[in-house]
Design a protein around this motif. Structure first.
Motif, PDB file in Angstrom:
ATOM      1  N   GLY A  95       4.990 -14.518  42.778  1.00 22.94           N
ATOM      2  CA  GLY A  95       4.795 -14.045  40.995  1.00 22.94           C
ATOM      3  C   GLY A  95       6.033 -14.884  40.011  1.00 22.94           C
ATOM      4  N   VAL A  96       7.026 -15.182  40.849  1.00 17.15           N
ATOM      5  CA  VAL A  96       7.724 -15.541  39.654  1.00 17.15           C
ATOM      6  C   VAL A  96       8.091 -17.051  39.795  1.00 17.15           C
ATOM      7  N   GLU A  97       7.931 -17.451  38.472  1.00 18.34           N
ATOM      8  CA  GLU A  97       8.020 -19.330  38.476  1.00 18.34           C
ATOM      9  C   GLU A  97       9.306 -19.176  38.279  1.00 18.34           C
ATOM     10  N   VAL A  98      10.191 -19.206  37.196  1.00 18.58           N
ATOM     11  CA  VAL A  98      11.254 -19.176  36.747  1.00 18.58           C
ATOM     12  C   VAL A  98      12.356 -19.001  37.474  1.00 18.58           C
ATOM     13  N   SER A  99      13.390 -18.988  38.520  1.00 16.68           N
ATOM     14  CA  SER A  99      14.956 -17.892  38.821  1.00 16.68           C
ATOM     15  C   SER A  99      15.634 -18.685  37.988  1.00 16.68           C
ATOM     16  N   ALA A 100      17.103 -17.794  37.991  1.00 15.97           N
ATOM     17  CA  ALA A 100      18.320 -17.869  37.562  1.00 15.97           C
ATOM     18  C   ALA A 100      19.254 -17.589  38.777  1.00 15.97           C
ATOM     19  N   VAL A 101      20.278 -18.742  38.850  1.00 16.40           N
ATOM     20  CA  VAL A 101      21.731 -17.844  39.111  1.00 16.40           C
ATOM     21  C   VAL A 101      22.771 -17.728  39.054  1.00 16.40           C
ATOM     22  N   ILE A 102      23.636 -16.807  38.531  1.00 18.30           N
ATOM     23  CA  ILE A 102      24.543 -16.512  37.448  1.00 18.30           C
ATOM     24  C   ILE A 102      26.075 -16.047  38.096  1.00 18.30           C
ATOM     25  N   ARG A 103      26.429 -17.264  38.122  1.00 18.49           N
ATOM     26  CA  ARG A 103      28.392 -16.797  38.570  1.00 18.49           C
ATOM     27  C   ARG A 103      28.849 -16.981  37.882  1.00 18.49           C
ATOM     28  N   SER A 148      21.879  -7.461  43.099  1.00 21.06           N
ATOM     29  CA  SER A 148      21.377  -7.387  41.638  1.00 21.06           C
ATOM     30  C   SER A 148      20.481  -8.156  41.285  1.00 21.06           C
ATOM     31  N   LEU A 149      19.807  -8.639  41.915  1.00 20.99           N
ATOM     32  CA  LEU A 149      18.124  -9.544  42.341  1.00 20.99           C
ATOM     33  C   LEU A 149      17.664  -8.246  40.568  1.00 20.99           C
ATOM     34  N   HIS A 150      16.990  -8.945  39.099  1.00 12.75           N
ATOM     35  CA  HIS A 150      16.455  -8.288  38.512  1.00 12.75           C
ATOM     36  C   HIS A 150      15.369  -9.133  38.153  1.00 12.75           C
ATOM     37  N   LEU A 151      13.870  -8.226  37.809  1.00 14.00           N
ATOM     38  CA  LEU A 151      13.297  -9.091  37.503  1.00 14.00           C
ATOM     39  C   LEU A 151      12.831  -8.865  35.625  1.00 14.00           C
ATOM     40  N   TYR A 152      11.806  -9.822  35.059  1.00 15.01           N
ATOM     41  CA  TYR A 152      11.673  -9.828  33.872  1.00 15.01           C
ATOM     42  C   TYR A 152      10.477 -10.329  34.059  1.00 15.01           C
ATOM     43  N   HIS A 153       9.583 -10.073  32.536  1.00 16.55           N
ATOM     44  CA  HIS A 153       8.806 -10.421  32.003  1.00 16.55           C
ATOM     45  C   HIS A 153       7.022 -11.271  33.525  1.00 16.55           C
ATOM     46  N   GLY A 154       7.207  -9.304  33.664  1.00 10.28           N
ATOM     47  CA  GLY A 154       5.904  -9.632  34.654  1.00 10.28           C
ATOM     48  C   GLY A 154       6.047  -9.966  35.835  1.00 10.28           C
ATOM     49  N   GLY A 155       7.296  -9.956  36.223  1.00 10.49           N
ATOM     50  CA  GLY A 155       7.889 -10.701  37.507  1.00 10.49           C
ATOM     51  C   GLY A 155       7.668 -12.336  37.415  1.00 10.49           C
ATOM     52  N   LYS A 156       7.757 -12.905  35.931  1.00  7.24           N
ATOM     53  CA  LYS A 156       7.953 -14.387  36.149  1.00  7.24           C
ATOM     54  C   LYS A 156       9.223 -14.819  36.194  1.00  7.24           C
ATOM     55  N   LEU A 157      10.137 -13.781  36.101  1.00  6.76           N
ATOM     56  CA  LEU A 157      11.555 -14.900  35.835  1.00  6.76           C
ATOM     57  C   LEU A 157      11.801 -13.816  37.107  1.00  6.76           C
ATOM     58  N   TYR A 187      26.662 -11.359  32.272  1.00  6.97           N
ATOM     59  CA  TYR A 187      25.446 -10.751  31.661  1.00  6.97           C
ATOM     60  C   TYR A 187      25.200 -10.966  30.684  1.00  6.97           C
ATOM     61  N   GLU A 188      25.905 -11.589  29.494  1.00  7.99           N
ATOM     62  CA  GLU A 188      25.291 -11.656  28.761  1.00  7.99           C
ATOM     63  C   GLU A 188      24.744 -13.753  28.747  1.00  7.99           C
ATOM     64  N   VAL A 189      24.922 -14.243  30.121  1.00  8.61           N
ATOM     65  CA  VAL A 189      23.437 -15.884  29.827  1.00  8.61           C
ATOM     66  C   VAL A 189      22.742 -14.689  30.560  1.00  8.61           C
ATOM     67  N   GLU A 190      22.361 -14.114  31.463  1.00  8.33           N
ATOM     68  CA  GLU A 190      21.392 -13.201  31.877  1.00  8.33           C
ATOM     69  C   GLU A 190      20.057 -13.192  30.965  1.00  8.33           C
ATOM     70  N   GLU A 191      21.233 -12.419  29.889  1.00  6.96           N
ATOM     71  CA  GLU A 191      20.406 -11.435  28.765  1.00  6.96           C
ATOM     72  C   GLU A 191      20.147 -13.004  27.631  1.00  6.96           C
ATOM     73  N   ALA A 192      20.777 -14.202  27.903  1.00  6.65           N
ATOM     74  CA  ALA A 192      20.583 -15.090  26.361  1.00  6.65           C
ATOM     75  C   ALA A 192      19.092 -15.561  26.637  1.00  6.65           C
ATOM     76  N   LEU A 193      18.903 -15.689  28.952  1.00  6.57           N
ATOM     77  CA  LEU A 193      17.407 -16.328  29.124  1.00  6.57           C
ATOM     78  C   LEU A 193      16.664 -15.384  28.927  1.00  6.57           C
ATOM     79  N   VAL A 194      16.908 -14.518  29.321  1.00  5.34           N
ATOM     80  CA  VAL A 194      15.708 -13.143  29.137  1.00  5.34           C
ATOM     81  C   VAL A 194      14.588 -13.356  27.814  1.00  5.34           C
ATOM     82  N   LYS A 195      15.820 -13.280  26.909  1.00  9.63           N
ATOM     83  CA  LYS A 195      15.129 -13.656  25.651  1.00  9.63           C
ATOM     84  C   LYS A 195      14.188 -15.161  25.037  1.00  9.63           C
ATOM     85  N   LYS A 196      14.952 -16.133  25.306  1.00 14.04           N
ATOM     86  CA  LYS A 196      15.243 -17.277  25.171  1.00 14.04           C
ATOM     87  C   LYS A 196      13.389 -17.745  25.799  1.00 14.04           C
TER      88      LYS A 196
END
Ligand SMILES: [Mn+2]
Length: 318
Positions: free
Chosen positions: A253-261, A212-221, A304-313
């Motif tokens: 390369g990851v600076e911020v990580s989130a685990v959402i459950r 379920s792992l996804h990387l965003y923002h050039g692999g920093k999130l 998935y809404e939290v994931e989307e919100a964090l990616v945007k933020k």
């Protein structure tokens, strides 16, 4: 709010009795170890003391649940209310309502911001673990850690420092650990239980996390989102997720990580950062809190809404 130091905290504990020491919900080694050590310390001073944990104590911490230290409901008679490692009312889990119109007599904490309603607060916000504060308080009280106290304190400090490897681990942190080793603790067994042993369910959950792992923002999130259907298929409960929190932050390369459950009542996001990003501020913007490198918040919605919100933020911020 009345911030106090060790002298005043020690004098306060000496004059009071009937202690009920609360841990935070979804308990970790720091809160359980801190509560167990403080209760043992107070009992060694001839005081009545018990600890109360809002949730079940996780398997790896069960060895600290002995000698009637932990109650699993709130006693009728309370002389002095103490909280350890509890930064806010929200962290009291199922007991939040009970405390809606109450104040703690003393809060002992190491979170960056402590908003728990209390009369006195002993706060060391730069300490890696609450257990360090308990040990320094014991030193002020003149109580030497016996084997059981040393086990509890080592568990507390080792847990929150990730095995003495996170920043904010101080030279004193290692010195305290040395004291506990001299008291005769089986540190290898405690380390194995805290960091190496996993249940089959936890391994299945780890597999799901990698899927379920996804990387965003050039692999920093890095984000892992696991919905209730997936968790139920595996049979994972809330405390199983602890092993997953570390996975996304390990990627180069990851600076911020989130685990959402998904929990019964809400969605929970656990945030981690590696170097420069303050995730406690990010958590705060969603009504949560925590430390600079480890924080969390609750959310009404789906994972998935939290994931989307964090990616945007975090777009353009990392
Ligand atoms: Mn802690």
């Amino acid at each position: 709010m009345n911030n106090i130091g060790y002298k005043e905290a020690a004098a306060f504990l000496m004059e009071r009795n009937g202690f009920v020491v609360f841990t935070h919900g979804n308990p970790d080694g720091d809160t359980i170890g801190s509560a167990a050590a403080l209760v043992r310390c107070l009992r060694s001073m001839g005081k009545d003391a018990v600890a109360v944990c809002p949730d079940d104590i996780p398997r790896k911490l069960c060895p600290l649940d002995k000698d009637g230290i932990f109650l699993h409901s709130i006693p009728d008679e309370i002389g002095t209310l103490v909280a350890v490692d509890v930064a806010s009312s929200a962290m009291l889990g199922g007991f939040e309502q009970y405390f809606a119109d109450k104040e703690f007599d003393l809060a002992i904490d190491h979170h960056r911001v402590n908003t728990l309603p209390c009369k006195k607060r002993l706060l060391k916000d730069n300490y890696i673990a609450n257990g360090e504060i308990i040990y320094e308080l014991m030193t002020e009280l003149g109580v030497k850690a016996d084997l059981a106290m040393a086990e509890a304190l080592y568990t507390a400090i080792c847990s929150d420092s990730g095995g003495f490897k996170y920043c904010n681990t101080r030279p004193e942190t290692y010195e305290y650990a040395a004291d506990f080793l001299r008291a005769g603790i089986d540190f290898a067994e405690i380390n194995r239980r805290l960091f190496d042993q996993k249940t089959q369910t936890q391994i299945a959950l780890e597999k799901e996390a990698y899927n379920s792992l996804h990387l965003y923002h050039g692999g920093k999130l890095a984000v892992v989102a696991i919905d209730r259907e997936k968790a139920e298929r595996i049979g994972a409960t809330d405390s199983d997720f602890e092993v997953v929190n570390q996975i996304p932050r390990q990627i180069l390369g990851v600076e911020v990580s989130a685990v959402i459950r998904e929990r019964e009542d809400c969605v929970k996001a656990s945030l981690r950062s590696n170097e420069y990003f303050d995730v406690s501020e990010l958590a705060k913007s969603y009504g949560g809190g925590g430390h600079v490198h480890a924080a969390g918040f609750k959310f009404n919605g789906n994972v998935y809404e939290v994931e989307e919100a964090l990616v945007k933020k975090l777009d353009g911020v990392l």
